[in-house]
Scaffold this motif. Sequence first.
Motif, PDB file in Angstrom:
ATOM      1  N   ASN A 180       0.223 -17.634   3.769  1.00  0.00           N
ATOM      2  CA  ASN A 180       0.600 -17.424   2.362  1.00  0.00           C
ATOM      3  C   ASN A 180      -0.433 -16.552   1.657  1.00  0.00           C
ATOM      4  O   ASN A 180      -0.089 -15.630   0.912  1.00  0.00           O
ATOM      5  CB  ASN A 180       0.704 -18.764   1.629  1.00  0.00           C
ATOM      6  CG  ASN A 180       1.896 -19.581   2.077  1.00  0.00           C
ATOM      7  OD1 ASN A 180       2.958 -19.037   2.349  1.00  0.00           O
ATOM      8  ND2 ASN A 180       1.730 -20.888   2.128  1.00  0.00           N
ATOM      9  N   LEU A 181      -1.710 -16.856   1.890  1.00  0.00           N
ATOM     10  CA  LEU A 181      -2.780 -16.096   1.223  1.00  0.00           C
ATOM     11  C   LEU A 181      -2.766 -14.637   1.679  1.00  0.00           C
ATOM     12  O   LEU A 181      -2.894 -13.717   0.870  1.00  0.00           O
ATOM     13  CB  LEU A 181      -4.141 -16.737   1.515  1.00  0.00           C
ATOM     14  CG  LEU A 181      -4.313 -18.173   1.011  1.00  0.00           C
ATOM     15  CD1 LEU A 181      -5.668 -18.728   1.430  1.00  0.00           C
ATOM     16  CD2 LEU A 181      -4.155 -18.245  -0.507  1.00  0.00           C
ATOM     17  N   GLU A 182      -2.586 -14.429   2.981  1.00  0.00           N
ATOM     18  CA  GLU A 182      -2.547 -13.046   3.504  1.00  0.00           C
ATOM     19  C   GLU A 182      -1.393 -12.267   2.894  1.00  0.00           C
ATOM     20  O   GLU A 182      -1.533 -11.082   2.575  1.00  0.00           O
ATOM     21  CB  GLU A 182      -2.360 -13.076   5.019  1.00  0.00           C
ATOM     22  CG  GLU A 182      -3.648 -13.225   5.783  1.00  0.00           C
ATOM     23  CD  GLU A 182      -3.404 -13.074   7.284  1.00  0.00           C
ATOM     24  OE1 GLU A 182      -2.851 -12.039   7.708  1.00  0.00           O
ATOM     25  OE2 GLU A 182      -3.747 -14.020   8.010  1.00  0.00           O
ATOM     26  N   LEU A 183      -0.264 -12.937   2.717  1.00  0.00           N
ATOM     27  CA  LEU A 183       0.911 -12.240   2.155  1.00  0.00           C
ATOM     28  C   LEU A 183       0.685 -11.895   0.685  1.00  0.00           C
ATOM     29  O   LEU A 183       1.024 -10.790   0.249  1.00  0.00           O
ATOM     30  CB  LEU A 183       2.170 -13.093   2.338  1.00  0.00           C
ATOM     31  CG  LEU A 183       2.699 -13.106   3.775  1.00  0.00           C
ATOM     32  CD1 LEU A 183       3.678 -14.252   3.988  1.00  0.00           C
ATOM     33  CD2 LEU A 183       3.365 -11.766   4.106  1.00  0.00           C
ATOM     34  N   ILE A 184       0.119 -12.831  -0.085  1.00  0.00           N
ATOM     35  CA  ILE A 184      -0.143 -12.524  -1.502  1.00  0.00           C
ATOM     36  C   ILE A 184      -1.125 -11.350  -1.589  1.00  0.00           C
ATOM     37  O   ILE A 184      -0.966 -10.447  -2.416  1.00  0.00           O
ATOM     38  CB  ILE A 184      -0.682 -13.768  -2.247  1.00  0.00           C
ATOM     39  CG1 ILE A 184       0.376 -14.875  -2.257  1.00  0.00           C
ATOM     40  CG2 ILE A 184      -1.065 -13.401  -3.686  1.00  0.00           C
ATOM     41  CD1 ILE A 184      -0.123 -16.228  -2.779  1.00  0.00           C
ATOM     42  N   ALA A 185      -2.102 -11.352  -0.702  1.00  0.00           N
ATOM     43  CA  ALA A 185      -3.114 -10.279  -0.714  1.00  0.00           C
ATOM     44  C   ALA A 185      -2.527  -8.923  -0.315  1.00  0.00           C
ATOM     45  O   ALA A 185      -3.116  -7.888  -0.589  1.00  0.00           O
ATOM     46  CB  ALA A 185      -4.256 -10.649   0.221  1.00  0.00           C
ATOM     47  N   SER A 186      -1.360  -8.930   0.334  1.00  0.00           N
ATOM     48  CA  SER A 186      -0.800  -7.679   0.883  1.00  0.00           C
ATOM     49  C   SER A 186       0.546  -7.313   0.282  1.00  0.00           C
ATOM     50  O   SER A 186       1.305  -6.534   0.885  1.00  0.00           O
ATOM     51  CB  SER A 186      -0.645  -7.824   2.405  1.00  0.00           C
ATOM     52  OG  SER A 186      -1.864  -8.184   2.975  1.00  0.00           O
ATOM     53  N   LEU A 187       0.859  -7.849  -0.899  1.00  0.00           N
ATOM     54  CA  LEU A 187       2.167  -7.567  -1.491  1.00  0.00           C
ATOM     55  C   LEU A 187       2.384  -6.072  -1.706  1.00  0.00           C
ATOM     56  O   LEU A 187       3.489  -5.558  -1.505  1.00  0.00           O
ATOM     57  CB  LEU A 187       2.303  -8.309  -2.827  1.00  0.00           C
ATOM     58  CG  LEU A 187       2.503  -9.819  -2.696  1.00  0.00           C
ATOM     59  CD1 LEU A 187       2.239 -10.515  -4.025  1.00  0.00           C
ATOM     60  CD2 LEU A 187       3.919 -10.108  -2.220  1.00  0.00           C
ATOM     61  N   ASP A 188       1.320  -5.377  -2.117  1.00  0.00           N
ATOM     62  CA  ASP A 188       1.506  -3.943  -2.394  1.00  0.00           C
ATOM     63  C   ASP A 188       1.861  -3.173  -1.122  1.00  0.00           C
ATOM     64  O   ASP A 188       2.634  -2.230  -1.164  1.00  0.00           O
ATOM     65  CB  ASP A 188       0.304  -3.328  -3.126  1.00  0.00           C
ATOM     66  CG  ASP A 188      -1.034  -3.782  -2.596  1.00  0.00           C
ATOM     67  OD1 ASP A 188      -1.084  -4.384  -1.499  1.00  0.00           O
ATOM     68  OD2 ASP A 188      -2.037  -3.535  -3.276  1.00  0.00           O
ATOM     69  N   ARG A 189       1.307  -3.627   0.015  1.00  0.00           N
ATOM     70  CA  ARG A 189       1.629  -2.948   1.283  1.00  0.00           C
ATOM     71  C   ARG A 189       3.114  -3.118   1.620  1.00  0.00           C
ATOM     72  O   ARG A 189       3.802  -2.164   2.004  1.00  0.00           O
ATOM     73  CB  ARG A 189       0.773  -3.551   2.398  1.00  0.00           C
ATOM     74  CG  ARG A 189       0.664  -2.640   3.594  1.00  0.00           C
ATOM     75  CD  ARG A 189      -0.436  -3.140   4.508  1.00  0.00           C
ATOM     76  NE  ARG A 189       0.110  -3.700   5.730  1.00  0.00           N
ATOM     77  CZ  ARG A 189      -0.511  -4.619   6.473  1.00  0.00           C
ATOM     78  NH1 ARG A 189      -1.675  -5.094   6.089  1.00  0.00           N
ATOM     79  NH2 ARG A 189       0.039  -5.044   7.579  1.00  0.00           N
ATOM     80  N   ILE A 190       3.637  -4.332   1.445  1.00  0.00           N
ATOM     81  CA  ILE A 190       5.054  -4.568   1.756  1.00  0.00           C
ATOM     82  C   ILE A 190       5.935  -3.789   0.779  1.00  0.00           C
ATOM     83  O   ILE A 190       6.906  -3.137   1.177  1.00  0.00           O
ATOM     84  CB  ILE A 190       5.393  -6.080   1.692  1.00  0.00           C
ATOM     85  CG1 ILE A 190       4.505  -6.863   2.665  1.00  0.00           C
ATOM     86  CG2 ILE A 190       6.865  -6.308   1.997  1.00  0.00           C
ATOM     87  CD1 ILE A 190       4.687  -8.373   2.579  1.00  0.00           C
ATOM     88  N   GLY A 191       5.568  -3.846  -0.504  1.00  0.00           N
ATOM     89  CA  GLY A 191       6.360  -3.140  -1.521  1.00  0.00           C
ATOM     90  C   GLY A 191       6.383  -1.636  -1.279  1.00  0.00           C
ATOM     91  O   GLY A 191       7.430  -0.998  -1.394  1.00  0.00           O
TER      92      GLY A 191
END
Length: 265
Positions: A180-191
């Motif tokens: 969960n933490l890794e995903l929140i930290a990488s939202l801009d990459r996914i977007g």
Amino acid sequence: MGILNVTPDSFSDGGRFLDPADAVAQARRMAAEGADIVDVGGESTRPGAPPVSADEEAARVVPVLRALREALDLPVSVDTRRAAVAREALAAGADVVNDVSGLADAEMASVVAPSGAGLVLMHMRGTPETMQRLTDYGDVVDDVAAELAESLARADAAGIARERVVLDPGIGFAKTAEQNLELIASLDRIGAQLGRPMLLGASRKSFIGALLGGVPADARDAGTVGACVAGLARGARLFRVHDVRAARQALDVAWAVLRIPARAP
Ligand code: HH2
């Protein structure tokens, strides 16, 4: 996005808004506190939750959607993974379908397509009953992005314009606390990879409790605000929360700062 669960068993607000009059009062409160949209759900998707039938789910959400339509001038989304429920919800006036399964129901895309409604595509694996056994990823960020791309392709194939779609990494759905933490930290990459705005649904979830020494769901709102502000800094632009006032105030202030570009030292 203010959360309005019309369920007996949601992990944080279950049983409180089953009566349409109580649901309308809560939606009014959330609107006054700064919600731009209210998300109405009729099925708990907490880990291990048993499924409810589509009939039961529709019987919970449709009267509330109708009451909200009459009482309030606020966009409303329906939180469902079932096409049959989405169809009835759209007929009752829902503006957005929030599908936590990312179009797993084969009929869902063809229900949403002609309605013109918005669509939230969330990432998950399995079902609420099985998802916490499905947390094996290579690189969690790359794998979630790739699986969201498959949902997006299903929306494309049904003729749902990209402009109607928002994406969500599905915090707590087939994810460990660390993931969960890794995903929140990488939202801009996914977007950036998928070219759509990102929604963050971290409100009161168990990874927040775990970070704070095991505090219960009703003591996780300050932690939720921390997750929202961190998510904003890393690219989230929509936030699904229980405590709207706290999130709205924190995000408005954080955004006033973060929209100013950092200067080179
Ligand atoms: N989380 C929940 C439900 N719906 N939708 C989106 N787009 N993103 C989320 O993270 C998300 C969601 C689960 O939380 P909640 O509604 O608070 O609880 P429950 O599933 O027990 O009703």
